[in-house]
Design a protein around this motif. Structure first.
Motif, short mmCIF file in Angstrom:
data_model
loop_
_atom_site.label_atom_id
_atom_site.label_comp_id
_atom_site.label_asym_id
_atom_site.label_seq_id
_atom_site.Cartn_x
_atom_site.Cartn_y
_atom_site.Cartn_z
N LYS A 26 53.46 30.05 20.58
CA LYS A 26 53.01 30.35 19.21
C LYS A 26 53.79 31.52 18.63
CE LYS A 26 48.34 28.45 19.45
NZ LYS A 26 46.89 28.73 19.55
N THR A 56 50.43 30.93 24.21
CA THR A 56 50.57 32.15 23.40
C THR A 56 52.04 32.45 23.12
OG1 THR A 56 48.56 33.04 24.40
CG2 THR A 56 49.99 34.59 23.25
N LYS A 104 35.90 27.15 14.39
CA LYS A 104 37.13 27.89 14.68
C LYS A 104 36.91 28.86 15.83
CE LYS A 104 39.39 27.75 10.15
NZ LYS A 104 39.79 28.53 8.96
N LYS A 136 37.06 26.78 19.00
CA LYS A 136 38.42 26.33 19.32
C LYS A 136 39.22 27.44 20.02
CE LYS A 136 38.23 22.27 17.23
NZ LYS A 136 38.22 21.03 18.00
N GLU A 137 39.08 28.66 19.50
CA GLU A 137 39.81 29.77 20.09
C GLU A 137 39.27 30.11 21.47
OE1 GLU A 137 42.45 32.59 20.89
OE2 GLU A 137 42.54 31.17 19.23
N ARG A 167 40.34 27.89 24.58
CA ARG A 167 41.64 28.17 25.22
C ARG A 167 41.46 29.02 26.48
NH1 ARG A 167 44.53 31.53 22.70
NH2 ARG A 167 46.62 30.77 23.19
N LYS A 168 40.45 29.92 26.48
CA LYS A 168 40.30 30.87 27.59
C LYS A 168 39.44 30.33 28.73
CE LYS A 168 38.55 34.12 24.97
NZ LYS A 168 38.02 35.44 24.55
N ASN A 172 48.89 39.66 19.66
CA ASN A 172 48.46 38.52 20.48
C ASN A 172 48.86 38.70 21.93
OD1 ASN A 172 47.29 37.19 18.34
ND2 ASN A 172 49.09 35.95 17.90
#
Length: 462
Positions: free
Chosen positions: A211, A208, A79, A82-83, A86-87, A3
């Motif tokens: 997490k 990040t 999904k 959603k990911e 973030r960007k 990640n």
């Protein structure tokens, strides 16, 4: 930590580009049509079912414009969105005039977007060419406030995406103006800027890293460690409560001692036997309160013991062989506590009254003898005032000295009482922490990395 490698790749890419704009909303609200209207040609797929299962990228005035699976799309598609959210730096949230502006989930999603510090532009797609568009916008504003969303943070514009696309394709300027697409384009060009990238980079770094830290933290024996820290906190709390209770009691007794000494001296009575008796009374009460606190702490920890996966060293509190030496030490310290009474500390003060005093007799008699002389003197009143002030002074000094001696004794005694059980728990906590030292070291490295990434991508270049 793949990640983190991915994070740096995204940060490098974002740092050298214009802000990314993501078009989002409930499927069939007109997202793809709006994108086509902005582009002036049909590039985004339009359909009445949620078929989009990927992120499509387009170019708009130098910006990256993304079409995404919408809200209430199949879970695997959602999904992906959603990911990707973030960007992105700016979200164009599309609602439909026919129904979607009343959907509860719409406002829940908008609230989450703002919590991620994204810029949000709300587009009401007037699919039905509704005449009451003003009323709809008012309802949207009321719904935003009802969900605790700050309306000042959202730009709102009404557009007819279908008419806008047709106008651009057929080059109809009047229809293009009526569609309101030009207002949206101007809004995007005016409000989207480099600071939006900065907000996203900061969010990505912190999110990040957090997490990764959470993932590592789960590997630590957190349950036992947390429980032992809670027990230690409980013991320290009981220690604090005991000290507080004893000091409160002592303050009350000290005030009473001061008042009693004043009364005795004013009435020419000796104070030695009173102080002896009072000190013994306080000693007994302190020991009683300390014993009672031990019982309370023991009972409290015994209840917790039944719920824990480890042993609490309760024997330190209830084992008489361990406790009695501590209590005897407390008693010994208290019994050694002696007030120097008249000789010593207050001798100089009282000497000033009479010049010389036979210290074998009580202070009260000496005071009486000294001041009886003044009764025959014209300065009797002045002497009485002086006597009152001196009595108040000596009473304060005796009471304060007693309080300070008792307080110092209480602090050391209570600390001795809880020292062993606290040290035992601290040792167990340290052992647990040492067992997890590699993970803890990784967590510390991640925290350092967060600072370095912020320095590199936020403070140095943006």
């Amino acid at each position: 930590m793949c990640n983190l490698k991915y994070l740096e790749k995204v940060l490098e890419e974002k740092q050298n580009s214009k802000p990314w704009i993501m078009v989002y909303g409930i499927y069939n609200s007109g997202k793809s049509t709006l994108i086509n209207a902005l582009l002036g040609e049909e590039k985004a797929t339009i359909g009445d079912v949620p078929t989009t299962d990927r992120i499509d990228e387009y170019k708009f005035n130098g910006f990256r414009l993304y079409d995404t699976p919408g809200i209430e799309a199949p879970i695997q598609h959602e999904k992906i969105t959603k990911e990707f959210l973030r960007k992105n730096d700016v979200v164009v949230f599309v609602l439909s005039s026919d129904s979607s502006f009343e959907e509860v989930k719409v406002y829940e999603e908008m609230k989450k977007i703002l919590e991620m510090d994204k810029k949000l532009i709300l587009v009401l797609n007037n699919k039905t060419k509704a005449q009451n568009i003003g009323e709809i916008l008012e309802k949207i504003e009321n719904n935003l406030m009802r969900f605790g969303i700050d309306v000042e943070k959202i730009r709102v514009v009404s557009v007819n995406a279908k008419s806008a696309l047709k106008a651009k394709k057929e080059q109809k300027s009047t229809l293009l103006k009526r569609s309101n697409i030009l207002l949206l384009e101007k809004l995007l060009l005016d409000v989207v800027n480099k600071s939006d990238i900065k907000n996203t980079i900061e969010f990505l770094i912190k999110d990040t890293i957090n997490k990764e830290i959470s993932f590592l933290t789960e590997k630590i024996d957190n349950v036992t460690l947390k429980e032992k820290r809670e027990i230690l906190n409980e013991i320290e709390h009981q220690e604090y409560l005991l000290k507080y209770e004893l000091i409160q009691y002592l303050e009350k007794e000290t005030l009473q001692i001061k008042n009693d000494i004043e009364s005795l001296l004013f009435n020419n009575q000796e104070i030695d036997s009173y102080l002896d008796k009072k000190i013994e009374e306080i000693k007994g009460c302190l020991i009683e309160k300390i014993n009672s606190s031990i019982d309370v702490t023991y009972q409290s920890l015994s209840l917790k013991q039944e719920q824990k996966s480890f042993d609490i060293p309760l024997d330190v509190l209830k084992n008489r062989e361990l406790v009695e030496p501590i209590l005897k030490d407390v008693l010994l310290k208290l019994r050694e506590l002696k007030v120097p009474f008249i000789k010593g500390k207050w001798e100089k003060t009282l000497s000033g009254w009479a010049g010389k005093i036979a210290w074998g007799i009580s202070v009260a008699v000496s005071i009486y003898e000294v001041y009886s002389v003044y009764k025959k003197d014209a300065e009797y009143k002045e002497a009485q005032i002086k006597r009152t002030l001196e009595i108040e002074k000596i009473s304060n000094e005796i009471a304060f000295d007693l309080f300070e001696q008792f307080k110092a004794n209480i602090d050391s005694s209570v600390e001795s009482l809880y020292k062993n059980i606290k040290n035992s728990l601290l040792e167990e906590i340290r052992n647990l922490e040492n067992n997890n030292s590699d993970i803890i070291s990784q967590i510390e490295c991640l925290k350092d990395l967060e600072e370095k990434l912020i320095e590199k991508y936020l403070k140095s270049k943006l």
